[in-house]
Design a protein around this motif. Sequence first.
Motif, short mmCIF file in Angstrom:
data_model
loop_
_atom_site.label_atom_id
_atom_site.label_comp_id
_atom_site.label_asym_id
_atom_site.label_seq_id
_atom_site.Cartn_x
_atom_site.Cartn_y
_atom_site.Cartn_z
N THR A 3 0.56 -0.84 0.22
CA THR A 3 -0.09 0.81 0.35
C THR A 3 1.17 1.69 0.10
OG1 THR A 3 0.05 -0.34 2.44
CG2 THR A 3 -1.57 -1.62 0.96
N ASP A 4 0.23 2.77 -0.24
CA ASP A 4 1.28 3.43 -0.26
C ASP A 4 2.45 3.75 -1.37
OD1 ASP A 4 -0.33 4.57 1.44
OD2 ASP A 4 0.20 4.35 3.04
N LEU A 5 2.32 2.53 -2.27
CA LEU A 5 3.62 2.38 -3.52
C LEU A 5 3.11 3.74 -4.31
CD1 LEU A 5 6.18 1.08 -3.97
CD2 LEU A 5 4.76 -0.66 -5.35
N TYR A 6 4.19 4.06 -4.46
CA TYR A 6 4.15 5.15 -5.47
C TYR A 6 5.63 5.36 -6.20
CZ TYR A 6 1.04 8.02 -3.38
OH TYR A 6 -0.16 8.30 -2.47
N VAL A 7 5.47 5.52 -7.65
CA VAL A 7 6.72 5.04 -9.13
C VAL A 7 6.32 6.17 -9.51
CG1 VAL A 7 7.47 3.10 -10.37
CG2 VAL A 7 6.55 2.42 -8.74
N LYS A 8 7.82 7.08 -9.35
CA LYS A 8 8.00 8.53 -9.50
C LYS A 8 9.39 8.81 -10.10
CE LYS A 8 2.97 9.41 -8.94
NZ LYS A 8 2.66 9.25 -10.36
N GLN A 40 5.30 15.56 -1.79
CA GLN A 40 4.43 15.84 -1.92
C GLN A 40 4.30 14.05 -2.04
OE1 GLN A 40 3.17 16.28 -6.12
NE2 GLN A 40 5.02 15.98 -7.10
N TYR A 41 4.63 13.31 -1.55
CA TYR A 41 3.98 11.64 -1.85
C TYR A 41 4.58 11.26 -0.08
CZ TYR A 41 3.86 11.89 -7.40
OH TYR A 41 3.86 11.96 -7.79
N LEU A 42 6.09 11.20 0.62
CA LEU A 42 6.33 11.18 2.11
C LEU A 42 6.02 12.22 2.69
CD1 LEU A 42 10.26 10.13 0.99
CD2 LEU A 42 8.03 9.28 1.44
N ILE A 43 5.15 11.41 3.72
CA ILE A 43 4.44 12.28 4.65
C ILE A 43 5.27 12.74 6.07
CG2 ILE A 43 2.48 12.81 6.55
CD1 ILE A 43 1.52 12.65 3.58
N LYS A 44 6.13 11.32 6.30
CA LYS A 44 7.42 11.63 7.26
C LYS A 44 8.77 11.16 7.07
CE LYS A 44 3.92 13.19 11.51
NZ LYS A 44 5.05 14.02 12.14
N SER A 45 8.52 9.48 6.53
CA SER A 45 9.31 8.94 6.21
C SER A 45 8.81 7.56 5.58
CB SER A 45 9.67 8.23 7.66
OG SER A 45 9.15 7.85 7.71
N THR A 47 10.27 4.69 2.13
CA THR A 47 11.85 3.81 1.29
C THR A 47 11.42 4.30 0.01
OG1 THR A 47 11.45 2.51 3.22
CG2 THR A 47 12.56 1.84 0.93
N ILE A 48 13.13 5.02 -0.30
CA ILE A 48 13.21 5.79 -2.29
C ILE A 48 13.76 4.52 -2.10
CG2 ILE A 48 13.95 7.25 -3.27
CD1 ILE A 48 12.68 9.21 -0.79
N THR A 49 13.60 4.13 -3.81
CA THR A 49 14.34 2.71 -4.14
C THR A 49 14.45 2.97 -5.44
OG1 THR A 49 14.52 0.01 -4.20
CG2 THR A 49 12.74 1.23 -3.65
N THR A 50 15.63 1.79 -6.09
CA THR A 50 15.24 1.86 -7.93
C THR A 50 14.71 0.84 -8.34
OG1 THR A 50 17.16 1.28 -7.81
CG2 THR A 50 16.81 3.43 -8.09
N HIS A 51 14.09 -0.38 -6.90
CA HIS A 51 13.84 -1.48 -7.47
C HIS A 51 12.61 -1.79 -6.53
CE1 HIS A 51 14.15 -6.03 -7.78
NE2 HIS A 51 13.64 -5.71 -6.49
N GLU A 52 11.72 -2.28 -7.52
CA GLU A 52 10.04 -1.97 -7.07
C GLU A 52 9.75 -3.60 -6.41
OE1 GLU A 52 7.01 -1.76 -9.80
OE2 GLU A 52 8.11 -0.64 -10.98
N GLY A 53 10.98 -4.21 -5.99
CA GLY A 53 10.42 -5.65 -5.41
C GLY A 53 11.20 -5.76 -3.83
N ALA A 54 11.60 -4.00 -3.56
CA ALA A 54 12.14 -3.99 -2.44
C ALA A 54 11.60 -3.66 -1.09
CB ALA A 54 13.12 -2.75 -2.35
N HIS A 55 11.87 -4.13 0.05
CA HIS A 55 11.11 -4.05 1.44
C HIS A 55 10.95 -2.54 1.78
CE1 HIS A 55 9.78 -8.31 1.17
NE2 HIS A 55 10.95 -8.53 0.65
N ASN A 56 9.88 -2.64 2.18
CA ASN A 56 10.17 -0.69 3.03
C ASN A 56 10.90 -1.40 4.47
OD1 ASN A 56 8.37 0.31 1.16
ND2 ASN A 56 6.66 -0.47 2.53
N LEU A 57 11.17 -0.34 4.68
CA LEU A 57 12.10 0.54 5.86
C LEU A 57 11.38 0.07 7.57
CD1 LEU A 57 15.57 1.67 4.96
CD2 LEU A 57 14.95 -0.19 5.02
N LYS A 58 11.48 0.16 8.09
CA LYS A 58 10.24 0.20 9.34
C LYS A 58 10.29 1.31 9.75
CE LYS A 58 8.90 -3.15 12.66
NZ LYS A 58 9.03 -3.44 14.20
N GLN A 59 9.30 2.34 10.33
CA GLN A 59 9.11 4.00 11.21
C GLN A 59 10.24 3.11 12.04
OE1 GLN A 59 5.81 5.11 10.02
NE2 GLN A 59 6.28 7.42 10.91
N MET A 60 11.13 4.81 12.13
CA MET A 60 11.15 4.84 13.88
C MET A 60 10.70 4.57 14.77
SD MET A 60 14.29 7.49 12.27
CE MET A 60 15.14 7.10 14.61
#
Length: 161
Positions: A3-8, A40-45, A47-60
Amino acid sequence: KKTDLYVKNIQRTVIMMGNHVEAVPDIPAGNTAALVGVDQYLIKSGTITTHEGAHNLKQMKFSVSPVVRVAVEAKNAADLPKLVEGLKRLAKSDPMVQITSTETGEQIIAGAGELHLEICLKDLQEDFMKGAPIRVSEPVVSYRETVHEASSQVCLSKSPN
């Protein structure tokens, strides 16, 4: 499903050195940079990556929570849009601050302490609202308590609600 995945595309990658901003094609590992076009896509934190299959880093997670609250309002009704936009920018810039709006339209800022709240209010007024005057209520501290161990007695109480 993610969810909340943006490809930009990122518009620019820059290194900030004081007042000087230098656009660079890439950033070597271990350096701090600014990315233009992702706010405009990130509220507080996020994960920015070039690989669509990457896992999100946990929020602090923080060991402190916002317990001191103040209500803010614009002194002039014409500055209300500046206040709303300034609160959005403040919420993005500080991961510890919480901004809420009540049913009556009151804007509440919660911080980790009075000093933290003072800094947030200064940033809000001077940086995010460009000097527009605001009215701030007296700070209110949330009182919280918890149970540490089981009681040897059975106790009953009535709720005031």
